[in-house]
Enzyme design. Sequence first.
Site, short mmCIF file in Angstrom:
data_model
loop_
_atom_site.label_atom_id
_atom_site.label_comp_id
_atom_site.label_asym_id
_atom_site.label_seq_id
_atom_site.Cartn_x
_atom_site.Cartn_y
_atom_site.Cartn_z
N HIS A 258 1.28 -1.03 -0.51
CA HIS A 258 0.05 0.34 -0.30
C HIS A 258 1.33 0.88 -0.33
O HIS A 258 1.95 1.34 0.24
CB HIS A 258 -1.18 0.48 0.98
CG HIS A 258 -2.46 1.07 0.82
ND1 HIS A 258 -2.03 2.32 1.37
CD2 HIS A 258 -3.20 0.85 0.63
CE1 HIS A 258 -3.26 2.95 0.97
NE2 HIS A 258 -4.02 2.23 0.52
N ASP A 313 -8.40 -5.64 0.11
CA ASP A 313 -8.11 -6.47 -1.70
C ASP A 313 -7.52 -7.86 -0.78
O ASP A 313 -7.85 -8.84 -1.76
CB ASP A 313 -7.22 -6.42 -2.19
CG ASP A 313 -8.09 -4.74 -2.78
OD1 ASP A 313 -9.18 -5.07 -2.38
OD2 ASP A 313 -7.45 -4.22 -3.55
N1 CMC Z 1 4.75 -7.59 -4.65
C1 CMC Z 1 5.55 -7.72 -4.52
N2 CMC Z 1 6.70 -6.74 -4.50
C2 CMC Z 1 5.94 -5.00 -4.49
C3 CMC Z 1 4.47 -4.62 -4.27
C4 CMC Z 1 3.64 -6.09 -4.63
N3 CMC Z 1 2.35 -5.78 -4.08
N4 CMC Z 1 3.67 -3.80 -3.90
C5 CMC Z 1 5.15 -2.89 -3.66
N5 CMC Z 1 6.52 -3.57 -4.53
C6 CMC Z 1 7.61 -3.64 -4.26
C7 CMC Z 1 8.18 -2.62 -5.17
O1 CMC Z 1 8.02 -3.69 -6.42
C8 CMC Z 1 8.97 -2.02 -5.05
O2 CMC Z 1 10.12 -2.78 -4.82
P1 CMC Z 1 11.76 -2.08 -5.42
O3 CMC Z 1 12.00 -0.46 -4.84
O4 CMC Z 1 12.79 -3.18 -5.19
O5 CMC Z 1 11.35 -2.05 -7.38
C9 CMC Z 1 9.00 -1.30 -4.17
O6 CMC Z 1 7.72 -2.35 -3.42
C10 CMC Z 1 8.22 0.37 -3.87
O7 CMC Z 1 7.55 -0.67 -4.47
P2 CMC Z 1 6.60 1.38 -5.16
O8 CMC Z 1 5.57 0.79 -6.67
O9 CMC Z 1 6.91 2.20 -5.38
O10 CMC Z 1 5.52 1.18 -3.95
P3 CMC Z 1 3.84 2.04 -4.06
O11 CMC Z 1 3.61 2.78 -2.85
O12 CMC Z 1 3.55 3.06 -4.79
O13 CMC Z 1 2.79 0.52 -3.94
C11 CMC Z 1 0.58 -0.35 -4.71
C12 CMC Z 1 1.59 0.43 -3.79
C13 CMC Z 1 -0.58 -1.25 -4.13
C14 CMC Z 1 0.74 0.03 -6.04
C15 CMC Z 1 1.57 -1.92 -4.56
O14 CMC Z 1 2.32 -2.44 -3.27
C16 CMC Z 1 0.97 -2.67 -5.70
O15 CMC Z 1 1.30 -2.71 -6.80
N6 CMC Z 1 0.31 -3.49 -5.28
C17 CMC Z 1 -0.85 -4.57 -5.97
C18 CMC Z 1 -1.87 -3.90 -5.72
C19 CMC Z 1 -2.69 -4.55 -4.76
O16 CMC Z 1 -3.08 -5.25 -4.01
N7 CMC Z 1 -3.56 -2.95 -4.59
C20 CMC Z 1 -4.93 -2.56 -3.66
C21 CMC Z 1 -3.87 -2.06 -2.84
S1 CMC Z 1 -5.12 -1.48 -1.44
C22 CMC Z 1 -6.76 -1.61 -2.31
C23 CMC Z 1 -7.26 0.05 -2.57
O17 CMC Z 1 -7.46 1.49 -1.79
O18 CMC Z 1 -6.81 0.71 -3.31
#
Ligand code: CMC
Length: 377
Positions: A258, A313
């Site tokens: 998140h 989720d």
């Molecule tokens: N699985 C594996 N690695 C992850 C994940 C994940 N679910 N989420 C983040 N990372 C890693 C990412 O690969 C990156 O690694 P590195 O620094 O080595 O490149 C690091 O964590 C930071 O990632 P980011 O994309 O900069 O982080 P963010 O804060 O933008 O991510 C997110 C938030 C929700 C987009 C992400 O966690 C994600 O893609 N999760 C999976 C999709 C999901 O479950 N979404 C529902 C969110 S909750 C419901 C809602 O309110 O929408």
Amino acid sequence: MKVYAGLAGIPVVKSSISYIDGQKGILEYRGIPIYELVQNSNFLEVSYLLVFGKLPKQTEYDQFLCDVKNNLNVDSSIINFLKDIPKDTHPMKVLQSIIPILSAFDENKDVLDEKHHYSALVRLLGQTPTVLAAWKRISEGKEIVEPDFRLSYGENFLYMLRGEKPEKAEGEIFDKCLILHAEHTINASTFTAIVVVSTLADFYSCVSSAVGSLSGRLHGGANERVYHMLSHIEKIEDIPKIIDEKLSRKERIMGFGHRVYKTYDPRALIIKELLEKLIKIKGDNIPLYQKAKEFEKVALERLKEKKIYPNIDFYSGVLYSLLGIPPEFYTPVFAMARISGWIAHCKEYLKENKLFRPTQIYDGGHNIHYIPPEKRE
Ligand code: CMC
């Protein structure tokens, strides 16, 4: 000048609707902890709280409930439209396209008039469950089920969707899930809604745009994908290998991570409790739940170091599958519940409206000359 990718950490509004402490795993609606609301309240009361900023008195609640229930029916032209579209259209697309059409039946069209805010709220809360349930029945070639005004909001949706009355406990658990989905500060879809309202577009356009934004797999669309990810697992023993392969491919684990929570999403903990309650009613041996628990344990071992924890989720799809809701309806259920949050933000934003118009850092060329088609390489 610097670009703030994804506007991460950049405040774009002042808001008193909800609050998250992502380090401590706290979520409050209008200052009230989410646990307390799930324990004591119901979805419509919480919707009132979000939009009007206070818990309703009994007479206010009765009037609100009555206004939502009076809007459960949709015009027959909407049902006829649903009958004409391809049966494999995803329900999020159906929802996104029907919402602006619902505005045609609302005489309160002025976005600057409070009457429009109330009317859009009660109509959208009333009609979106009916549209979604009707779409499910129509796409399966079944007769649609008319709303039953005597049932609670959650029970009525399950009834219209499944064609049989749910048990009281099923309706209650579902209603509590809707509370969890109702609001979550300035996430992508809520930001979409306020960007649209800042142009003085009406609330139907704001909500329809927000539905499109929610549908993506990094946002609300994750719950459907978690379900598919878990159901494709054949043996529980394969889970560590599956997770390791995903991570080595740099694939994201759906239902984990998140932008704001760097610990457990409190909604994930509550939804797991609700799921366990439902499992007690349905019987213990639920293979999907066993897989989910093992998956959560192993994924957490791998991701905890990076502060990546399960989000709402992760378990919501498992719970909805036990309620007989098909996977492609998990994100629409999220959308149906988020309507009150989106409308609360639109209403709040309009009080001091400022058209969103960010800027950019141009990094293209200048004074480049037109090339006729026959000379292009
Ligand atoms: N699985 C594996 N690695 C992850 C994940 C994940 N679910 N989420 C983040 N990372 C890693 C990412 O690969 C990156 O690694 P590195 O620094 O080595 O490149 C690091 O964590 C930071 O990632 P980011 O994309 O900069 O982080 P963010 O804060 O933008 O991510 C997110 C938030 C929700 C987009 C992400 O966690 C994600 O893609 N999760 C999976 C999709 C999901 O479950 N979404 C529902 C969110 S909750 C419901 C809602 O309110 O929408």
